[in-house]
Design a protein around this motif. Structure first.
Motif, PDB file in Angstrom:
ATOM      1  N   SER A 107     -26.285 -60.235  57.235  1.00 32.97           N
ATOM      2  CA  SER A 107     -26.180 -59.561  58.530  1.00 32.97           C
ATOM      3  C   SER A 107     -25.418 -60.476  59.485  1.00 32.97           C
ATOM      4  CB  SER A 107     -27.567 -59.258  59.119  1.00 32.97           C
ATOM      5  OG  SER A 107     -28.282 -58.359  58.300  1.00 32.97           O
ATOM      6  N   ALA A 108     -25.040 -59.945  60.658  1.00 36.73           N
ATOM      7  CA  ALA A 108     -24.320 -60.773  61.619  1.00 36.73           C
ATOM      8  C   ALA A 108     -24.391 -60.180  63.017  1.00 36.73           C
ATOM      9  CB  ALA A 108     -22.853 -60.935  61.209  1.00 36.73           C
ATOM     10  N   ILE A 109     -24.328 -61.075  64.022  1.00 36.04           N
ATOM     11  CA  ILE A 109     -24.200 -60.655  65.417  1.00 36.04           C
ATOM     12  C   ILE A 109     -22.713 -60.568  65.713  1.00 36.04           C
ATOM     13  CG2 ILE A 109     -24.663 -61.222  67.826  1.00 36.04           C
ATOM     14  CD1 ILE A 109     -27.082 -62.869  66.858  1.00 36.04           C
ATOM     15  N   VAL A 110     -22.287 -59.418  66.220  1.00 35.22           N
ATOM     16  CA  VAL A 110     -20.870 -59.168  66.486  1.00 35.22           C
ATOM     17  C   VAL A 110     -20.645 -58.925  67.972  1.00 35.22           C
ATOM     18  CG1 VAL A 110     -18.895 -57.668  65.952  1.00 35.22           C
ATOM     19  CG2 VAL A 110     -20.622 -58.138  64.189  1.00 35.22           C
ATOM     20  N   VAL A 111     -19.610 -59.569  68.511  1.00 35.32           N
ATOM     21  CA  VAL A 111     -19.203 -59.335  69.896  1.00 35.32           C
ATOM     22  C   VAL A 111     -17.760 -58.847  69.890  1.00 35.32           C
ATOM     23  CG1 VAL A 111     -20.776 -61.036  70.895  1.00 35.32           C
ATOM     24  CG2 VAL A 111     -18.497 -61.753  70.146  1.00 35.32           C
ATOM     25  N   LYS A 112     -17.282 -58.399  71.036  1.00 32.89           N
ATOM     26  CA  LYS A 112     -15.924 -57.875  71.112  1.00 32.89           C
ATOM     27  C   LYS A 112     -14.911 -58.994  70.845  1.00 32.89           C
ATOM     28  CE  LYS A 112     -13.568 -54.158  73.419  1.00 32.89           C
ATOM     29  NZ  LYS A 112     -13.605 -53.171  74.515  1.00 32.89           N
ATOM     30  N   PHE A 177     -23.625 -56.281  68.902  1.00 33.20           N
ATOM     31  CA  PHE A 177     -24.562 -55.631  67.989  1.00 33.20           C
ATOM     32  C   PHE A 177     -24.898 -56.567  66.854  1.00 33.20           C
ATOM     33  CE2 PHE A 177     -20.508 -54.111  65.977  1.00 33.20           C
ATOM     34  CZ  PHE A 177     -20.732 -54.458  64.647  1.00 33.20           C
ATOM     35  N   ILE A 178     -26.035 -56.331  66.250  1.00 32.02           N
ATOM     36  CA  ILE A 178     -26.380 -57.018  65.013  1.00 32.02           C
ATOM     37  C   ILE A 178     -26.673 -55.952  63.971  1.00 32.02           C
ATOM     38  CG2 ILE A 178     -28.805 -57.315  65.732  1.00 32.02           C
ATOM     39  CD1 ILE A 178     -28.790 -59.879  63.914  1.00 32.02           C
ATOM     40  N   ALA A 179     -26.029 -56.068  62.834  1.00 29.57           N
ATOM     41  CA  ALA A 179     -26.172 -55.061  61.778  1.00 29.57           C
ATOM     42  C   ALA A 179     -26.015 -55.712  60.419  1.00 29.57           C
ATOM     43  CB  ALA A 179     -25.122 -53.961  61.955  1.00 29.57           C
ATOM     44  N   PRO A 182     -21.759 -53.546  55.512  1.00 26.49           N
ATOM     45  CA  PRO A 182     -20.423 -54.027  55.877  1.00 26.49           C
ATOM     46  C   PRO A 182     -19.997 -53.747  57.317  1.00 26.49           C
ATOM     47  CG  PRO A 182     -20.224 -51.921  54.790  1.00 26.49           C
ATOM     48  CD  PRO A 182     -21.698 -52.226  54.844  1.00 26.49           C
ATOM     49  N   TYR A 183     -20.936 -53.393  58.213  1.00 23.70           N
ATOM     50  CA  TYR A 183     -20.527 -53.072  59.589  1.00 23.70           C
ATOM     51  C   TYR A 183     -19.931 -54.260  60.338  1.00 23.70           C
ATOM     52  CZ  TYR A 183     -22.578 -48.573  58.643  1.00 23.70           C
ATOM     53  OH  TYR A 183     -22.846 -47.343  58.076  1.00 23.70           O
ATOM     54  N   PRO A 184     -20.501 -55.474  60.228  1.00 20.99           N
ATOM     55  CA  PRO A 184     -19.834 -56.609  60.870  1.00 20.99           C
ATOM     56  C   PRO A 184     -18.426 -56.840  60.313  1.00 20.99           C
ATOM     57  CG  PRO A 184     -22.106 -57.152  60.413  1.00 20.99           C
ATOM     58  CD  PRO A 184     -21.827 -55.851  59.702  1.00 20.99           C
ATOM     59  N   ALA A 185     -18.286 -56.768  58.991  1.00 25.35           N
ATOM     60  CA  ALA A 185     -16.972 -56.963  58.380  1.00 25.35           C
ATOM     61  C   ALA A 185     -15.989 -55.880  58.826  1.00 25.35           C
ATOM     62  CB  ALA A 185     -17.097 -56.961  56.852  1.00 25.35           C
ATOM     63  N   ILE A 195     -17.308 -62.267  64.639  1.00 24.47           N
ATOM     64  CA  ILE A 195     -18.662 -62.713  64.318  1.00 24.47           C
ATOM     65  C   ILE A 195     -19.079 -63.841  65.260  1.00 24.47           C
ATOM     66  CG2 ILE A 195     -20.197 -63.614  62.525  1.00 24.47           C
ATOM     67  CD1 ILE A 195     -18.992 -60.839  61.927  1.00 24.47           C
ATOM     68  N   LEU A 196     -20.140 -63.590  66.030  1.00 26.20           N
ATOM     69  CA  LEU A 196     -20.686 -64.630  66.900  1.00 26.20           C
ATOM     70  C   LEU A 196     -21.590 -65.552  66.097  1.00 26.20           C
ATOM     71  CD1 LEU A 196     -20.967 -65.664  69.837  1.00 26.20           C
ATOM     72  CD2 LEU A 196     -22.988 -64.198  70.035  1.00 26.20           C
ATOM     73  N   ALA A 197     -22.376 -64.954  65.205  1.00 27.28           N
ATOM     74  CA  ALA A 197     -23.257 -65.739  64.327  1.00 27.28           C
ATOM     75  C   ALA A 197     -23.624 -64.894  63.124  1.00 27.28           C
ATOM     76  CB  ALA A 197     -24.516 -66.179  65.071  1.00 27.28           C
ATOM     77  N   SER A 198     -23.473 -65.446  61.935  1.00 22.35           N
ATOM     78  CA  SER A 198     -23.923 -64.743  60.738  1.00 22.35           C
ATOM     79  C   SER A 198     -25.406 -65.027  60.563  1.00 22.35           C
ATOM     80  CB  SER A 198     -23.158 -65.235  59.502  1.00 22.35           C
ATOM     81  OG  SER A 198     -23.576 -66.547  59.154  1.00 22.35           O
ATOM     82  N   SER A 199     -26.077 -64.189  59.789  1.00 22.14           N
ATOM     83  CA  SER A 199     -27.517 -64.425  59.580  1.00 22.14           C
ATOM     84  C   SER A 199     -27.741 -65.719  58.805  1.00 22.14           C
ATOM     85  CB  SER A 199     -28.154 -63.239  58.867  1.00 22.14           C
ATOM     86  OG  SER A 199     -27.580 -63.029  57.593  1.00 22.14           O
ATOM     87  N   ARG A 200     -26.722 -66.160  58.079  1.00 21.55           N
ATOM     88  CA  ARG A 200     -26.808 -67.449  57.386  1.00 21.55           C
ATOM     89  C   ARG A 200     -26.899 -68.579  58.414  1.00 21.55           C
ATOM     90  NH1 ARG A 200     -22.219 -67.158  54.295  1.00 21.55           N
ATOM     91  NH2 ARG A 200     -23.417 -66.091  52.677  1.00 21.55           N
ATOM     92  N   ASP A 201     -26.194 -68.425  59.532  1.00 15.44           N
ATOM     93  CA  ASP A 201     -26.255 -69.424  60.602  1.00 15.44           C
ATOM     94  C   ASP A 201     -27.625 -69.410  61.290  1.00 15.44           C
ATOM     95  OD1 ASP A 201     -23.510 -69.960  60.201  1.00 15.44           O
ATOM     96  OD2 ASP A 201     -22.945 -68.336  61.556  1.00 15.44           O
ATOM     97  N   ILE A 202     -28.190 -68.218  61.402  1.00 13.83           N
ATOM     98  CA  ILE A 202     -29.462 -68.056  62.116  1.00 13.83           C
ATOM     99  C   ILE A 202     -30.641 -68.533  61.270  1.00 13.83           C
ATOM    100  CG2 ILE A 202     -31.029 -66.369  63.160  1.00 13.83           C
ATOM    101  CD1 ILE A 202     -28.454 -64.617  63.633  1.00 13.83           C
ATOM    102  N   TRP A 203     -30.636 -68.134  59.991  1.00 14.73           N
ATOM    103  CA  TRP A 203     -31.743 -68.471  59.087  1.00 14.73           C
ATOM    104  C   TRP A 203     -31.177 -68.494  57.662  1.00 14.73           C
ATOM    105  CZ3 TRP A 203     -36.678 -64.920  58.356  1.00 14.73           C
ATOM    106  CH2 TRP A 203     -37.546 -65.526  57.433  1.00 14.73           C
ATOM    107  N   LYS A 204     -30.822 -69.660  57.197  1.00 13.59           N
ATOM    108  CA  LYS A 204     -30.203 -69.797  55.877  1.00 13.59           C
ATOM    109  C   LYS A 204     -31.137 -69.304  54.779  1.00 13.59           C
ATOM    110  CE  LYS A 204     -28.035 -73.229  52.827  1.00 13.59           C
ATOM    111  NZ  LYS A 204     -26.974 -72.293  52.408  1.00 13.59           N
TER     112      LYS A 204
END
Length: 316
Positions: A107-112, A177-179, A182-185, A195-204
């Motif tokens: 998952s990932a947090i996405v910004v404009k 948004f966070i989703a 493939p929505y972030p991609a 991508i502001l932060a991937s879920s790997r960055d948040i919690w590996k």
């Protein structure tokens, strides 16, 4: 009396025979690349090769909706986020048992793309959408905010289904948004988001989607459940060994372009091995958010997950 007993056993055997002949009612989440093992198993006939028929009984937009179908008795097994499954079981709205992991991360947090937000703390005062409350993404967003010393109530957290997120970001209806992939991609390949932060960055290595079974179905149709899990394990092996064909299957089931699916799959780790420790973290976090109340985490996890089940399947 003998006739009554005979009648009882004949009827019992009749209903058992019917149950064994019925397909397993399975469900998954719409256009969620985490569900790729399910799609691969359907496309390659892995479930049937294990001796079990399956029918897709539902395609849902978010985990809480899928769990509602479990609660209504409409599903036997399902591919769903571990957070909504945990919430439903802890709140006694559904009775399911988790038999296998599907994926970690993804998952990932996405910004404009051309927006000003460059870090998590800069989301303060901004509108951020999640697929639903008590979802994996909801947990990840709140975890990311707290990790950055930002209180979740400082952010305008709202619910929007993933298919609508990219359009809302593009038209400035939301700031982020966070989703699930493939929505972030897709937001990236469309040139709309970054991508502001991937879920790997948040919690590996965080656990994400799981394969769950209705508790009663598991009790009465154990061999069918095992067959589905074996097909699931074969599907994950196929994804690892035949990446290109798996990507094509992902394109077919999501309706998205190959470039987006290829990019999305770089952010997902497919594995059938359950993360028990990760589940304990979810239970702790969901309890702190007051989504659930669990008195003894270990007892809850022992009832909710069957790590022995998947270990048996992998040994075969």
């Amino acid at each position: 009396m003998k006739r009554i007993i005979l009648f009882f056993w004949v009827n019992l055997l009749f209903f058992v025979a019917i149950a064994h002949g019925q397909p397993v009612r399975i469900a998954y989440l719409q256009s969620d690349i985490h569900q790729l093992p399910c799609w691969v198993a359907l496309e390659k006939g892995f479930f049937e090769k294990e001796g079990v028929k399956v029918e897709v009984a539902g395609i849902f937009k978010a985990g809480p909706e899928l769990m509602s179908a479990f609660a209504a008795g409409a599903l036997d097994m399902g591919y769903v986020g571990v957070a909504p499954a945990t919430t439903a079981v802890a709140n006694k709205t559904a009775r399911v048992v988790v038999l296998a992991q599907v994926n970690t991360e993804g998952s990932a947090i996405v910004v404009k793309k051309d927006g000003k937000v460059q870090s998590i703390p800069e989301l303060v005062g901004k509108s951020v959408v999640i697929p639903g409350h008590a979802t994996v993404q909801d947990s990840l967003l709140r975890r990311a905010l707290l990790k950055s010393k930002t209180e979740p109530d400082q952010v305008k957290i709202m619910v929007l289904k993933p298919p609508e997120m990219i359009g809302a970001l593009r038209t400035d209806q939301i700031d982020a948004f966070i989703a699930w992939e493939p929505y972030p991609a897709k937001a990236v390949t469309m040139g709309v988001g970054r991508i502001l932060a991937s879920s790997r960055d948040i919690w590996k290595d965080h656990p994400c989607c799981v394969l769950a079974a209705d508790a009663r179905f598991l009790e009465t149709q154990l061999e069918k459940a095992k067959a589905v899990v074996r097909g699931h394990v074969k599907a994950i092996d196929f994804i690892r060994q035949h990446r290109e064909e798996a990507i094509k299957i992902g394109v077919k089931y999501t309706g998205m372009d190959e470039a987006s699916i290829r990019l999305a799959m770089e952010n997902v780790n497919y594995t059938p091995v359950l993360s028990v420790e990760g589940e304990k973290e979810y239970v702790d976090f969901l309890t702190k958010l007051k989504y659930i109340k669990v008195d003894d985490v270990q007892i809850f996890v022992d009832r909710f997950m069957r790590p022995d089940f998947i270990k048996e399947m992998i040994k075969r």
